[in-house]
Design a protein around this motif. Structure first.
Motif, PDB file in Angstrom:
ATOM      1  N   VAL A 171      -6.218   2.722  -6.737  1.00  0.00           N
ATOM      2  CA  VAL A 171      -7.563   2.320  -6.313  1.00  0.00           C
ATOM      3  C   VAL A 171      -8.568   3.457  -6.409  1.00  0.00           C
ATOM      4  O   VAL A 171      -9.776   3.217  -6.505  1.00  0.00           O
ATOM      5  CB  VAL A 171      -7.527   1.753  -4.875  1.00  0.00           C
TER       6      VAL A 171
ATOM      7  N   ARG B  36      -2.939   5.260  -3.635  1.00  0.00           N
ATOM      8  CA  ARG B  36      -3.963   6.310  -3.537  1.00  0.00           C
ATOM      9  C   ARG B  36      -3.343   7.632  -3.984  1.00  0.00           C
ATOM     10  O   ARG B  36      -2.269   8.018  -3.502  1.00  0.00           O
ATOM     11  CB  ARG B  36      -4.493   6.424  -2.109  1.00  0.00           C
TER      12      ARG B  36
ATOM     13  N   THR C  27       0.858  -1.195   0.000  1.00  0.00           N
ATOM     14  CA  THR C  27       0.000   0.000   0.000  1.00  0.00           C
ATOM     15  C   THR C  27       0.886   1.234   0.000  1.00  0.00           C
ATOM     16  O   THR C  27       1.916   1.283   0.690  1.00  0.00           O
ATOM     17  CB  THR C  27      -0.937   0.031   1.221  1.00  0.00           C
TER      18      THR C  27
ATOM     19  N   SER D 223      -1.043  -1.209  -4.003  1.00  0.00           N
ATOM     20  CA  SER D 223      -2.311  -0.483  -4.066  1.00  0.00           C
ATOM     21  C   SER D 223      -2.009   0.979  -3.741  1.00  0.00           C
ATOM     22  O   SER D 223      -1.509   1.284  -2.653  1.00  0.00           O
ATOM     23  CB  SER D 223      -3.315  -1.069  -3.063  1.00  0.00           C
TER      24      SER D 223
ATOM     25  N   ARG E 133      -3.624  -0.423 -10.388  1.00  0.00           N
ATOM     26  CA  ARG E 133      -2.920  -0.232  -9.129  1.00  0.00           C
ATOM     27  C   ARG E 133      -3.435   0.966  -8.343  1.00  0.00           C
ATOM     28  O   ARG E 133      -3.330   0.996  -7.125  1.00  0.00           O
ATOM     29  CB  ARG E 133      -1.420  -0.089  -9.405  1.00  0.00           C
TER      30      ARG E 133
END
Length: 376
Positions: free
Chosen positions: A270, A244, A216, A242, A268
């Motif tokens: 999100v 953001r 993440t 993942s 990838r």
């Protein structure tokens, strides 16, 4: 008969004596519990919360596993602040203590420490050897709102590369006003899986995530206008990541094309549906994924003509400048050039007179015969 009762009773309760033997060390430790703290035996926890402490309290039980020292006024942490050793300490929270300085080897006396919370402080001096050079067991480090401002980037990078955090798996760096990340900041965190960089002021990410295997990555609420090809390659090399990216002011011009292609071909990111353009004005608040090539200000043939025209004008200016310089050089050397021209003129005149003389001899028959008789 009554005299025989005591041995019988004690022989029937061996477990009680064993339990007492186990609890006795902790009971002795509780007797030395700092007066400003609360010690709980069942969970081996010590809390020193909102007590306006200016230093780490002395007499913390050596067998403590969870230690909360929060909401105080402890400005500095130096080596030995926690005593000689807290061998069994697993979790340490130092949040909200107004800490400004962290010295060398502060946490090296905690070999079992796995979670450390330094959030909500004002650290302006962070020694590179705060965690020592030998790898600790520390898995989670919370530095959110912990640094004084973005000027701490270099000190943070040196600390993360010191070697003591080699086992770190989760790192929180949110809300620290970081503008950039020095090269190799995370290079020695081979086991890092979760990285939070939200709510900073990051402008670029060049080389920050090379050789990592993140699961993440939170980059939301920064100042990213685009992602370079090198950054996209670093992130693309991590198949399980993942990401953001929401609330970044993306510039939707021709330079965003690599990011747009990457978003369209990769899952990838999100929150990719929520990414919006911040500029130019005609594309503001338009979702990045809805962009078309025609929406971007990329070079077209008409633009190329204007570029060529500008180039020609620039070339003309350069040539004119060269001409001026050349004339200036000639002016500075005018006497030497004038002398050289006179010499060339005289040489040319002598040459022409000789040529003219020979021509007259060849064209006059009398002179020709005279010349022939003289030769005979």
């Amino acid at each position: 008969m009554p005299g025989r009762g005591l041995p019988v009773s004690s022989s029937r309760c061996p477990g009680s004596w064993a339990l007492l033997a186990l609890l006795l060390p902790w009971a002795r430790a509780l007797s030395s519990c700092p007066s400003s703290c609360e010690c709980s035996e069942p969970v081996k926890t010590v809390k020193c919360v909102n007590k306006e402490l200016s230093d780490i309290p002395r007499g913390i039980p050596a067998s403590v596993r969870t230690l909360f020292i929060t909401g105080n006024n402890i400005s500095s942490l130096q080596s030995g602040a926690f005593g000689p050793s807290l061998q069994q300490l697993l979790t340490l929270s130092l949040s909200g203590n107004r800490i400004r300085a962290v010295g060398s080897l502060v946490f090296a006396s905690m070999p079992s420490l796995q979670q450390l919370d330094l959030s909500n402080n004002r650290i302006s001096r962070l020694q590179a050897a705060a965690f020592g050079s030998a790898p600790l067991r520390l898995r989670e480090l919370n530095l959110s709102r912990a640094l004084f401002n973005g000027s701490m980037a270099e000190q943070l990078s040196e600390c993360l590369q010191s070697g003591g955090l080699a086992n770190l798996q989760r790192l929180r760096l949110a809300e620290n006003q970081l503008v950039y990340l020095p090269a190799r900041t995370f290079s020695r965190l081979a086991k890092l899986r979760h990285l939070e960089l939200a709510n900073n002021s990051l402008l670029e990410l060049g080389g920050a995530f090379r050789n990592l295997s993140l699961q993440t990555l939170d980059l939301s609420s920064n100042w990213l206008r685009r992602l370079t090809n090198s950054t996209l390659a670093e992130l693309g090399a991590q198949p399980n990541i993942s990401i953001r990216l929401r609330d970044n002011p993306f510039a939707c011009d021709c330079d965003i094309e690599p990011l747009l292609s990457w978003l369209q071909s990769s899952r990838r990111v999100v929150d990719r549906e929520s990414l919006l353009c911040a500029s130019p004005d005609n594309l503001r608040n338009i979702p990045v994924l809805q962009l078309q090539h025609s929406d971007l200000k990329c070079a077209v043939p008409g633009d190329m003509e204007r570029v060529l025209q500008t180039s020609y004008v620039f070339l003309g200016i350069v040539l004119a400048l060269i001409g001026v310089i050349f004339m200036f050089v000639l002016y500075l050397n005018r006497k030497g050039i004038k002398k050289w021209l006179y010499n060339v003129r005289d040489a040319c005149r002598d040459h022409m007179e000789g040529y003219h003389y020979r021509y007259e001899i060849n064209s006059d028959p009398r002179l020709t015969n005279l010349s022939s008789n003289s030769d005979a």
